[in-house]
Scaffold this active site. Structure first.
Site, PDB file in Angstrom:
ATOM      1  CE  LYS A 186      41.171  48.250  42.480  1.00 63.01           C
ATOM      2  NZ  LYS A 186      41.147  48.303  43.947  1.00 63.01           N
ATOM      3  CG  ASP A 222      40.409  49.234  49.047  1.00 65.76           C
ATOM      4  OD1 ASP A 222      39.275  49.702  48.869  1.00 65.76           O
ATOM      5  OD2 ASP A 222      41.347  49.411  48.248  1.00 65.76           O
TER       6      ASP A 222
END
Length: 477
Positions: A186, A222
């Site tokens: 990311k 997450d």
């Protein structure tokens, strides 16, 4: 969970055949459809159910490789053990911190639990790109500084606060409070962190300040945080899914199947354990080449991590807008769009944002207000209705493929678990804001497998889940 945007979805369904290719709507004289040439140029982005079932089979094979002690080290889908074996039961009480790091921003939360009631205070902090590409010490010092400011603003610097650390990058965990970074994703590429224990790096940064009392009780992904957050409200939640900047999933696996877990770091008497699949890497061994397109290859070649995270690059918000831009650019170059005239912004990587995809698809059929506004931002004015419809078709093909690939992944997990009435807790900007993603997933998962399931939006993100893991862990201590 109640189906959202049902009216929007029903309008969309009228324009799509069972093979997911638009056909003429009612009032066809009023509203143009994508041209045959446009559909033909996009045909490789439209996946059949047979292709999706093959994706399911290959993902299941990769998951089994990740779970096995014999093949884990060489597996692409790592299936990391999380050492989370206890889900919240509603009796958790106290103040707990959560740190949620997984993109260009991170969030700090204080959650006060009192059985089934909770109060949450949070603040979002930015991570400048210089820190995303700097040193690990700089990154964790910045995080520790923001943590300290948050705690002091609440006048809680003298209280020992348990913290759950959501770290949304691939980790090899050696226990609930030890996780070593496998790779950055990311857009991050901080030096001195890969292979290191990120809990230790955070604790060292907090210690260097010596102005707050924070006890890091757990590190988690997450997806795990999302699952825990939803499980606090819904005991049937057994899968956590992220479809946002990146994409990943975790699920409840039988402990006996988690062969890659390190003996002694968990209770073998517990029947189940959460597994973080890290399915974003799926495809790196070439098993997805049968659905990889020229656009996917271009995305990959121009990324900061070529040949990595191929499944994620076909799905997530970090790449969806760029995928649409590449298709649009090809159509312009072929003279099929905008009269062959391409504004400079449409030729520049990253200029067609993922939010544009959602906004364009949110236009009612036959109206192109959002589409025209977005094209005007890119330097295109006075475009025809036909061009707008073609642009919308490109966006829908890209987003539908993403939704169907995610659905294939969830269907594979449901088949593997073999249980009815499993709730899938979901977070992420793509799922949250795209007008049809939820409905597309609901329909396609139902077509690909037979178990009963539910999709549940994680209202509070993975942050509350991190605090809940900390709460459960601190009670166990």
């Amino acid at each position: 969970m109640k189906t959202k945007n049902r009216s929007l979805f029903s309008k969309l369904c009228k324009c799509y055949s069972k093979k997911d290719i638009p056909r003429r709507c009612e009032n066809e004289d009023l509203h143009p459809d994508p041209t045959i040439e446009i559909r033909d140029a996009c045909k490789d982005l439209v996946l059949s159910d047979d292709q999706l079932r093959l994706v399911m089979q290959k993902l299941t094979d990769e998951i089994n490789r990740g779970l096995s002690r014999a093949t884990h080290d060489d597996a692409i889908v790592k299936c990391f053990t999380t050492y989370v074996q206890d889900l919240p039961n509603g009796t958790e009480k106290g103040n707990f911190l959560a740190l949620d790091l997984g993109g260009t921003n991170f969030r700090v939360l204080l959650i006060t639990l009192d059985r089934q009631n909770f109060d949450m205070k949070s603040k979002i902090y930015a991570i400048p790109q210089s820190l995303m590409l700097g040193t690990g010490t700089q990154l964790f010092d910045h995080i520790a500084q923001c943590l300290a400011l948050f705690v002091k603003d609440l006048n809680m610097q003298n209280e020992v606060l348990p913290l759950g650390f959501t770290f949304s990058f691939p980790l090899t965990q050696y226990g609930l409070t030890e996780g070593h970074l496998v790779r950055w994703t990311k857009g991050f590429n901080c030096s001195g962190v890969i292979g290191e224990d990120v809990v230790a790096l955070l604790e060292e940064a907090i210690s260097r300040r010596n102005d707050v009392k924070i006890d890091v009780c757990a590190i988690l992904n997450d997806t795990t945080g999302t699952l825990m957050s939803c499980a606090w409200k819904n005991r049937n939640c057994r899968i956590g899914l992220i479809v946002g900047t990146g994409s990943n999933a975790c699920y409840v696996e039988k402990t006996k199947n988690a062969q890659c877990a390190i003996p002694g770091n968990y209770s073998e008497n517990k029947s189940h354990m959460l597994i973080n699949t890290e399915w974003g890497a799926f495809g790196e061994s070439g098993v997805l080449d049968f659905v990889i397109t020229e656009f996917d290859r271009a995305i990959d070649e121009n990324s900061i991590n070529p040949t990595k995270q191929l499944f994620e690059k076909m799905i997530s918000g970090m790449y969806m807008g760029e995928l649409a831009r590449l298709v649009l650019e090809k159509l312009v170059n072929a003279g099929l769009l905008f009269g062959g005239k391409c504004p400079s912004d449409l030729r520049n990587r990253g200029k067609f944002f993922t939010k544009y995809v959602s906004e364009i698809e949110n236009d009612p059929k036959g109206r192109y207000t959002n589409c025209r506004d977005i094209l005007a931002e890119l330097g295109l004015r006075n475009v025809s209705d036909q061009d707008c419809e073609n642009v919308r078709y490109v966006c829908s093909v890209v987003s539908r493929r993403a939704a169907h690939l995610v659905s294939a992944g969830i269907a594979a997990l449901l088949n593997k678990m073999g249980e009815d009435n499993v709730t899938v807790g979901i977070d992420g900007s793509v799922y949250r804001f795209h007008p049809y993603f939820h409905d597309l997933m609901t329909a396609k998962i139902s077509e690909l497998q037979t178990y009963k399931f539910d999709l549940m939006l994680s209202e509070d993100g993975s942050g509350r889940g991190a605090a809940l893991v900390a709460a459960v862990a601190s009670q166990r201590r």
